[in-house]
Write a protein that holds these residues in place. Structure first.
Motif, PDB file in Angstrom:
ATOM      1  N   ASP A  87       0.858  -1.192   0.000  1.00  0.00           N
ATOM      2  CA  ASP A  87       0.000   0.000   0.000  1.00  0.00           C
ATOM      3  C   ASP A  87       0.891   1.238   0.000  1.00  0.00           C
ATOM      4  O   ASP A  87       1.537   1.553   1.008  1.00  0.00           O
ATOM      5  CB  ASP A  87      -0.908  -0.017   1.235  1.00  0.00           C
ATOM      6  CG  ASP A  87      -1.862   1.167   1.276  1.00  0.00           C
ATOM      7  OD1 ASP A  87      -1.709   2.108   0.465  1.00  0.00           O
ATOM      8  OD2 ASP A  87      -2.753   1.164   2.154  1.00  0.00           O
ATOM      9  N   ASP A  93       0.240   4.218   0.238  1.00  0.00           N
ATOM     10  CA  ASP A  93      -0.185   5.278   1.160  1.00  0.00           C
ATOM     11  C   ASP A  93       0.047   4.920   2.622  1.00  0.00           C
ATOM     12  O   ASP A  93      -0.138   5.767   3.498  1.00  0.00           O
ATOM     13  CB  ASP A  93      -1.665   5.580   0.963  1.00  0.00           C
ATOM     14  CG  ASP A  93      -1.964   6.164  -0.407  1.00  0.00           C
ATOM     15  OD1 ASP A  93      -1.093   6.898  -0.930  1.00  0.00           O
ATOM     16  OD2 ASP A  93      -3.048   5.880  -0.950  1.00  0.00           O
ATOM     17  N   GLN A 100       1.727   4.434   6.069  1.00  0.00           N
ATOM     18  CA  GLN A 100       2.850   5.061   6.766  1.00  0.00           C
ATOM     19  C   GLN A 100       3.209   4.255   8.013  1.00  0.00           C
ATOM     20  O   GLN A 100       2.454   3.407   8.462  1.00  0.00           O
ATOM     21  CB  GLN A 100       2.482   6.491   7.170  1.00  0.00           C
ATOM     22  CG  GLN A 100       2.242   7.422   5.997  1.00  0.00           C
ATOM     23  CD  GLN A 100       3.530   7.780   5.268  1.00  0.00           C
ATOM     24  OE1 GLN A 100       4.432   8.392   5.825  1.00  0.00           O
ATOM     25  NE2 GLN A 100       3.620   7.383   4.000  1.00  0.00           N
ATOM     26  N   ASP A 106       4.243   8.267  11.146  1.00  0.00           N
ATOM     27  CA  ASP A 106       3.905   8.990   9.921  1.00  0.00           C
ATOM     28  C   ASP A 106       5.070   9.768   9.315  1.00  0.00           C
ATOM     29  O   ASP A 106       4.859  10.794   8.662  1.00  0.00           O
ATOM     30  CB  ASP A 106       2.733   9.953  10.161  1.00  0.00           C
ATOM     31  CG  ASP A 106       1.387   9.263  10.008  1.00  0.00           C
ATOM     32  OD1 ASP A 106       1.356   8.131   9.495  1.00  0.00           O
ATOM     33  OD2 ASP A 106       0.370   9.847  10.439  1.00  0.00           O
ATOM     34  N   PRO A 145       7.214   5.712   4.826  1.00  0.00           N
ATOM     35  CA  PRO A 145       6.257   4.722   4.342  1.00  0.00           C
ATOM     36  C   PRO A 145       6.453   3.411   5.086  1.00  0.00           C
ATOM     37  O   PRO A 145       7.575   3.068   5.474  1.00  0.00           O
ATOM     38  CB  PRO A 145       6.606   4.582   2.860  1.00  0.00           C
ATOM     39  CG  PRO A 145       8.015   5.062   2.737  1.00  0.00           C
ATOM     40  CD  PRO A 145       8.189   6.118   3.804  1.00  0.00           C
TER      41      PRO A 145
END
Length: 452
Positions: free
Chosen positions: A343, A345, A347, A351, A354
């Motif tokens: 994925d 996106d 994190q 955060d 990745p």
């Protein structure tokens, strides 16, 4: 699923590849850590069994908006060796999402201090968490445990002993000590090198060297080499009249070495021991089983292809190579790691990277701690901490419940019922995790089948 992050503290150490180094001419008996890094000489080639345990985890009766807190130690403080391993909490979050259970992970940094732990827990309580995973270890976690007890929020510790109103899924101190003794393989005069971890509880040693953070590892390793017979200091010359006599060489009085301290200190010191050609058994404390050990070893130009020995429970990727129920459960966990890493996106817990960059280190122990707390929420049919705590105290979990490691029984604060064993580490890539964008040299821990 989403996860919230505390950005009030930015003390981060650089993420560097984990590298593992071998101690030259270590015999099979060599034990390189209280956390026994002992490689099984019969290490199976890398072929995971089918994940007949599904990757999604389904938990009924979990209220919408349930939050689970995770306390990590960022920077270089006590307990920071586990912050990469703690990324396994996100794998649990994703597997629960795939199963239809939406849980939010909220992360806070304790900064490696008791006061920081208190503040981290208070922030999590204020955010409305139902339970907390304290993914750290050391004396400072007492601050987090006291604050959580005062707030009536249940705590699970995957890497540290339990305190009041908390549960540990780490091996007991007694079984860890017993495994360390086994790893020493009959040594009669062990030398403890205390790099800040203190003497392992109950382990009998004959000699102790205490070193502070400023100690020179090369000089310290030379002393250990002399005291174990790996090197012989030159006989001091007769001093000239009026001159101070040279210091006498260290006696040869030790037949094994125990190294105790933070993972990073152990890694750097093991590299120095390798350079000093220390060949007696070396046993590391369990901190060395964290990703930070290999990173420090590599940073100090140590060799990653050696024999490392410690004590603990087999909760690493190699478990997926077995055909039993736990092997299938570990295979499902690693499937979750791959799903999350794919994925773009996703994190990490804080955060700032990745997830794919930390997927190599995400640990099943932090994953299982989150699964346990969510199972307790489902059993309580409530996200109220007091009710979750009551439900957790009656919970028993095994592979069928979605955990990847050994069975857990939360009717006792020492929830892990399995005893620690001698572990061996291998740098062999098993191919069970996604390829990292950065080179890594991570160790895989096996139960040492030669330790009897």
């Amino acid at each position: 699923m989403t996860h919230a992050v505390d950005d009030t503290q930015d003390a981060r150490r650089p993420r560097q590849p984990l590298v593992i180094v071998a101690i030259a001419v270590l015999v099979i008996a060599a034990v390189l850590a209280v956390v026994v890094f002992v490689i099984d000489r019969n290490t199976p080639a890398a072929e995971a069994v089918p994940a007949t345990v599904p990757v999604p985890i389904r938990v009924a009766h979990v209220p919408d908006g349930t939050k689970i807190g995770v306390v990590v130690t960022l920077g270089d403080g006590e307990g920071s060796e586990w912050d990469e391993a703690a990324q396994g909490a996100l794998v649990a979050e994703r597997r629960l999402t795939l199963g239809g259970t939406d849980v939010e992970i909220v992360t806070r940094n304790d900064g490696g201090s008791a006061g920081g732990g208190e503040r981290a827990v208070q922030a999590l309580v204020d955010s409305g968490v139902s339970g907390i995973v304290v993914a750290s270890s050391g004396a400072h976690v007492s601050g987090a445990l006291e604050a959580a007890a005062d707030a009536g929020v249940p705590v699970v510790l995957p890497y540290a002993p339990s305190g009041s109103d908390s549960w540990s899924t780490a091996p007991s101190s007694a079984s860890t000590t017993a495994a360390m003794e086994q790893a020493l393989r009959g040594a009669t005069s062990p030398l403890l090198v205390d790099l800040g971890g203190g003497a392992p509880s109950g382990l009998e040693v004959a000699h102790v060297i205490t070193a502070d953070d400023a100690a020179d590892d090369t000089a310290l390793a030379t002393t250990v080499a002399e005291r174990t017979g790996a090197a012989t200091a030159a006989t001091p010359a007769t001093p000239a009249a009026g001159a101070e006599p040279e210091e006498a060489p260290a006696p040869v009085d030790s037949d094994a070495v125990v190294v105790s301290g933070p993972a990073a200190r152990q890694g750097a010191f093991v590299a120095a021991l390798q350079s000093a050609d220390v060949t007696v058994p070396v046993v590391l404390t369990p901190q060395a089983t964290s990703p930070a050990f290999g990173t420090a070893l590599a940073d100090a130009n140590g060799s990653l292809s050696g024999t490392f020995v410690s004590a603990g429970v087999a909760t690493d990727d190699a478990r997926a190579l077995t055909s039993d129920e736990q092997g299938r459960a570990m295979s499902a966990f690693l499937g979750g790691v791959r799903v999350l890493a794919d994925d773009a996106d996703a994190q990490n817990l804080t955060d700032d990277q990745p997830f794919s960059a930390v997927a190599w280190a995400a640990d099943s122990r932090s994953h299982d701690a989150v699964v346990a707390l969510v199972r307790a929420v489902g059993a309580a049919r409530s996200d109220a901490p007091a009710e979750v705590s009551d439900a957790l105290s009656a919970l028993r979990l095994d592979a069928g419940d979605g955990i990847a490691g050994p069975a857990l029984d939360f009717r006792q604060q020492q929830a892990l019922r399995a005893d620690a064993t001698v572990l061996a580490a291998s740098a062999q890539r098993l191919g069970l995790r996604p390829a990292s964008t950065e080179p890594t040299a991570s160790l895989v821990w096996f139960q040492d089948s030669t330790a009897r």
